[in-house]
Design an enzyme around this catalytic site. Structure first.
Site, PDB file in Angstrom:
ATOM      1  N   LYS A  72       0.840  -1.205   0.000  1.00 32.76           N
ATOM      2  CA  LYS A  72       0.000   0.000   0.000  1.00 32.76           C
ATOM      3  C   LYS A  72       0.875   1.256   0.000  1.00 32.76           C
ATOM      4  CE  LYS A  72      -3.778  -2.449   2.291  1.00 32.76           C
ATOM      5  NZ  LYS A  72      -4.442  -2.822   3.546  1.00 32.76           N
ATOM      6  N   GLN A 116      -4.146  -1.041   9.804  1.00 32.82           N
ATOM      7  CA  GLN A 116      -4.101  -2.391   9.239  1.00 32.82           C
ATOM      8  C   GLN A 116      -4.693  -3.400  10.229  1.00 32.82           C
ATOM      9  OE1 GLN A 116      -3.153  -3.185   6.067  1.00 32.82           O
ATOM     10  NE2 GLN A 116      -3.799  -5.276   6.496  1.00 32.82           N
ATOM     11  N   ASP A 141     -10.462   3.206   4.423  1.00 29.03           N
ATOM     12  CA  ASP A 141     -10.872   1.808   4.273  1.00 29.03           C
ATOM     13  C   ASP A 141     -12.389   1.635   4.210  1.00 29.03           C
ATOM     14  OD1 ASP A 141      -8.955  -0.141   3.900  1.00 29.03           O
ATOM     15  OD2 ASP A 141      -8.364  -0.195   6.011  1.00 29.03           O
TER      16      ASP A 141
END
Ligand code: NDP
Length: 301
Positions: A72, A116, A141
């Site tokens: 990412k 994460q 997200d």
């Protein structure tokens, strides 16, 4: 963009004489999306605006999480976005993490925040509380309960990256989706449920399967579109796939030989499907592209 092998016709889904599916090449499509983003970011910066910023938070030492975050961050760099990275020991703690998120929420150079998942086990982290602490406008997200609620109501809001990437891949097939039957295997908050809502939004009839589903083979066998998000290597057998169906495989698993495989028995499924995503190189790269797209959308807001 989509690689093709032998196939008779992609236009209808019912019982086509399929010999081999077309490959839905998520890697190539993600590259294309990143190149467009790179140009758009450069155009913004040429007007004197600052670069979009994505904050990434990685807690603990899970090897898979380290690889995902590294990819990412690399993509972030490629498109010219600023990456503010926090790599924390697993003992960092819930309170300190909440404090860090509050700082990032208040930082005008940060437009997207990603924590994460999963957070380390046995350290009293409350993932729900952490996700809810992120400013919904910086929710790269799309996991904030406010945004998940908006998705359920069909309102515009940041959409979880993997489901968004799946819909983008599906659009590449050029099918009339309205009225088709989609079967989603898996009901997690990050993939199964949101992708089911997105499919519903596009007027498909949606069945969600899970570990207590009585006859998975029969359910999958009725699907025009199969989304497999389970985390069990090759659980979805090729023979279950209806001829001409589109198969989107989210799973990232190691089989007994240590080979990376999806949740679908790829070769057998490809012999029946009209389109199929490979693992790796299918849904995975799209998740990253959609993360950066969400960040850029937050920046533009
Ligand atoms: P979760 O573990 O959160 O959910 C798995 C789901 O699969 C659950 O709903 C579970 O049912 C269901 N399930 C488990 N076993 C069976 C079974 N035998 N039959 C039917 N359903 C079953 O997983 P995620 O949604 O987070 O991830 C799924 C997979 O996708 C993983 O391999 C993960 O690594 C991968 N992934 C890939 C991404 C990408 O970018 N490519 C992004 C995110 C995930 P129940 O609810 O009843 O327990």
């Amino acid at each position: 963009m989509l690689l093709q092998s032998s196939h008779s016709s992609p236009s209808a889904l019912m019982d086509l004489p399929v010999t081999s599916a077309r490959l839905l090449d998520g890697k190539a499509l993600a590259e294309q999306i990143l190149t467009t983003l790179q140009r758009e970011v450069a155009e913004k910066m040429a007007t004197g605006l600052p670069a979009p910023g994505l904050a990434t938070i990685l807690v603990g030492h899970d090897p898979a999480s380290h690889i995902y975050v590294r990819n990412k961050r690399r993509a972030c760099e490629k498109v010219g976005m600023t990456n503010i990275h926090h790599e924390l020991d697993k003992a960092y703690g819930q309170t300190a993490l909440l404090r860090l998120i509050a700082q990032l929420n208040a930082d005008p150079s940060v437009h997207g925040i990603l924590v994460q998942l999963p957070l380390p086990k046995g350290c009293d982290y409350d993932e729900n509380e952490i996700l809810a602490a992120i400013d919904p406008n910086k929710d790269a997200d799309g996991f904030h309960p406010f945004n998940q609620g908006a998705l359920m109501q069909g309102r515009k809001a940041p959409v979880p990256c993997t489901p968004k990437g799946i819909m983008r891949l599906l659009d590449e097939c050029g099918l009339q989706l309205k009225g088709l039957h989609a079967v989603v295997v898996g009901r997690s908050n990050i993939v199964g449920k949101p992708v089911a809502l997105l499919l519903l939004e596009r007027h498909l009839t949606v069945t969600i399967c899970h570990s207590r589903t009585r006859d998975l083979a029969a359910e999958v066998g009725r699907a025009d579109i199969v989304v497999a998000a389970v985390g069990v290597p090759e659980l979805v057998r090729g023979a279950w796939i209806k001829k001409g169906a589109v198969v989107l495989d989210v799973g990232i698993n190691r089989n007994t030989e240590g080979k990376l495989v999806g949740d679908v028995e790829f070769h057998a499924a490809a012999a029946r499907a009209s389109w199929i995503t490979p693992v790796p190189g299918g849904v995975g790269p799209m998740t990253i592209a959609m993360l950066l797209q969400n960040t850029f959308e937050a920046y533009n807001r």
